[in-house]
Enzyme design. Structure first.
Site, PDB file in Angstrom:
ATOM      1  CB  THR A  12      -0.947   0.048   1.217  1.00 14.10           C
ATOM      2  OG1 THR A  12      -0.183   0.014   2.420  1.00 14.10           O
ATOM      3  CG2 THR A  12      -1.936  -1.104   1.196  1.00 14.10           C
TER       4      THR A  12
ATOM      5  CD  GLU B 244      -3.647   0.719   5.837  1.00 18.80           C
ATOM      6  OE1 GLU B 244      -2.578   0.174   6.168  1.00 18.80           O
ATOM      7  OE2 GLU B 244      -4.776   0.309   6.174  1.00 18.80           O
TER       8      GLU B 244
END
Length: 186
Positions: A44, A107
């Site tokens: 991420t 994220e």
């Protein structure tokens, strides 16, 4: 807790985003908790939660969203001076109850395999729709399975014409200067 019902393979109407979407969001890419790549195998790119205020949507519901990510890097993850690349993304905004986070996080999983990290790069997001609410999970395997499904739902949803056109939105590759980043990095 996730439902046991089969999930729809698509999110959002085929005609394109409806209010409150699209939602613009931007910020510098910062180090997160380090779990995406290491524990889940799903890297991420994280931006500070303060980035939500850029789009004027501080109260966005916790959950999983999809859209386009513009980053001032090339396909290898190297910073570039002007413009940048645009890739499909799926993102989580929330508390990540499986990990019992005490802070809300943003994220973003960019659906591209970058060979290099690019912390500090600038990222502009165009959030186009909602995939599902945030859930808690009984084990890591269930979490990973749901994230993989989220990725496929996002990919298929973005493959529709009304969403593909938004990949060319100039906002995605127009990055503000370092003072914008400093505001969120501190």
């Amino acid at each position: 807790m996730p439902t046991s019902r089969p999930r729809s393979p698509l999110a959002g109407p085929s005609t394109g985003p409806t209010a409150p979407f699209p939602i613009p969001l931007s910020g510098p890419i910062v180090k997160g908790f380090g779990r995406g790549s290491r524990e889940l195998g799903i890297p991420t790119a994280n931006i500070p939660l303060a980035g939500l205020s850029v789009g004027g949507h501080e109260e966005v519901e916790s959950g999983v969203y999809y859209g386009w990510a513009g980053v001032d890097v090339d396909a290898q993850g190297h910073r570039i001076e002007r413009g940048g690349g645009v890739w499909p993304m799926v993102m989580s905004i929330g508390w990540n109850p499986f990990y019992k986070n005490t802070v809300r996080s943003v994220e973003v999983h960019i659906m591209h395999d970058f060979p290099n990290d690019f912390y500090g790069a600038r990222m502009n997001l165009l959030i186009l729709g909602f995939v599902r609410p945030e859930y808690d999970y009984v084990d890591r395997e269930s979490l990973i399975k749901d994230i993989r499904t989220d990725i496929e739902v996002a990919r298929k949803s973005l493959d529709r014409g009304a969403y593909v056109r938004l990949k060319d939105d100039p906002y995605l590759t127009q990055f503000e200067g370092g003072e914008h980043e400093q505001k969120f990095a501190s």
